[in-house]
Design a protein around this motif. Structure first.
Motif, PDB file in Angstrom:
ATOM      1  N   VAL A   1    -141.333 -59.810 -26.676  1.00 55.51           N
ATOM      2  CA  VAL A   1    -142.070 -60.778 -27.484  1.00 55.51           C
ATOM      3  C   VAL A   1    -143.588 -60.680 -27.270  1.00 55.51           C
ATOM      4  O   VAL A   1    -144.342 -61.292 -28.020  1.00 55.51           O
TER       5      VAL A   1
ATOM      6  N   ARG B   1    -130.941 -68.703 -27.468  1.00 53.52           N
ATOM      7  CA  ARG B   1    -130.197 -67.550 -26.946  1.00 53.52           C
ATOM      8  C   ARG B   1    -130.613 -67.239 -25.510  1.00 53.52           C
ATOM      9  O   ARG B   1    -129.818 -66.750 -24.716  1.00 53.52           O
ATOM     10  N   MET B   2    -131.873 -67.501 -25.189  1.00 48.79           N
ATOM     11  CA  MET B   2    -132.367 -67.245 -23.832  1.00 48.79           C
ATOM     12  C   MET B   2    -131.938 -68.337 -22.851  1.00 48.79           C
ATOM     13  O   MET B   2    -132.182 -68.240 -21.665  1.00 48.79           O
TER      14      MET B   2
ATOM     15  N   ASP C   1    -135.362 -59.381 -20.630  1.00 47.45           N
ATOM     16  CA  ASP C   1    -134.762 -60.211 -21.662  1.00 47.45           C
ATOM     17  C   ASP C   1    -135.783 -60.719 -22.677  1.00 47.45           C
ATOM     18  O   ASP C   1    -135.432 -61.038 -23.803  1.00 47.45           O
ATOM     19  N   TYR C   2    -137.039 -60.822 -22.286  1.00 49.75           N
ATOM     20  CA  TYR C   2    -138.041 -61.419 -23.177  1.00 49.75           C
ATOM     21  C   TYR C   2    -139.318 -60.602 -23.335  1.00 49.75           C
ATOM     22  O   TYR C   2    -140.165 -60.933 -24.160  1.00 49.75           O
TER      23      TYR C   2
ATOM     24  N   GLN D   1    -134.219 -70.169 -32.374  1.00 51.35           N
ATOM     25  CA  GLN D   1    -132.943 -69.516 -32.083  1.00 51.35           C
ATOM     26  C   GLN D   1    -133.084 -68.575 -30.889  1.00 51.35           C
ATOM     27  O   GLN D   1    -132.190 -68.497 -30.050  1.00 51.35           O
ATOM     28  N   PHE D   2    -134.225 -67.875 -30.824  1.00 52.05           N
ATOM     29  CA  PHE D   2    -134.455 -66.962 -29.702  1.00 52.05           C
ATOM     30  C   PHE D   2    -134.451 -67.737 -28.387  1.00 52.05           C
ATOM     31  O   PHE D   2    -133.827 -67.330 -27.412  1.00 52.05           O
TER      32      PHE D   2
END
Length: 191
Positions: free
Chosen positions: A189, A6-7, A185-186, A2-3
């Motif tokens: 993680v 979304r990206m 944005d990432y 899902q991540f």
């Protein structure tokens, strides 16, 4: 998953086109005087890059990952590590002399110098820092090295293990700047 959706990552039902990646990598490695000696590592690099980064549309970024993986797995061989002078890699990288080397170590320096063309600033720094940490880990963990230390505590054993992987580099490889130009944005993680 899902991540990644979304990206805006393009999720493919299969791994990327390995032929295109193999051709790109072979174009690079055929110029290496040591290519045949490390051919199994080159194959490992291509398979790893194709498997873990099939979501990247930038073939050059995937080729850089394959080349990096080939070189770091080759350098994991104590004979290659010592013959290449990898124990002095940090100094040679900083003074630029590693870039003049036509061996495994020189090509590692060249691929590191090229990472900024494919990955944003944080990712590029993470890749280079992880590689230097890996060199330190090899110095103190590999029994073939004269600097090898036997852990006297669990904490030191954990420290040695933390150095001998390159997790930050492989975390950064998932986010090339062509597909993911906005690091904020990432970046969360990574930990």
């Amino acid at each position: 998953m899902q991540f990644l959706r979304r990206m805006g990552a393009v999720l493919r039902p299969s791994f990327g086109n390995i032929r295109d990646l193999e051709e790109r990598v072979n174009t690079i490695t055929k110029t290496w005087p040591f290519e045949n000696r490390i051919r199994p590592h080159i194959t490992t690099g291509v398979v790893m890059a194709n498997t873990m980064c099939a979501h990247l549309t930038d073939l050059d970024a995937r080729a850089a990952i394959a080349i990096y993986t080939a070189l770091i797995t080759a350098l994991d061989d104590p004979n290659i590590f010592h013959a290449s002078g990898a124990q002095d890699f940090a100094q040679r990288l900083c003074d630029g002399s590693a870039l003049q080397d036509d061996g495994v170590l020189g090509h590692m320096a060249k691929v590191l110098a090229d990472m900024g063309n494919h990955f944003p600033a944080f990712g590029t720094s993470a890749i280079i820092a992880a590689t230097l940490r890996w060199c330190n880990g090899e110095l103190i963990s590999n029994p073939a090295n004269p600097f090898c230390l036997r852990p006297l505590s669990k904490a030191f054993a954990d420290y040695q293990r933390s150095l001998t992987g390159v997790p930050e580099a492989y975390a950064a490889f998932g986010w090339c700047k062509k597909d993911f130009p906005v690091e904020t944005d990432y970046i969360h993680v990574f930990p």
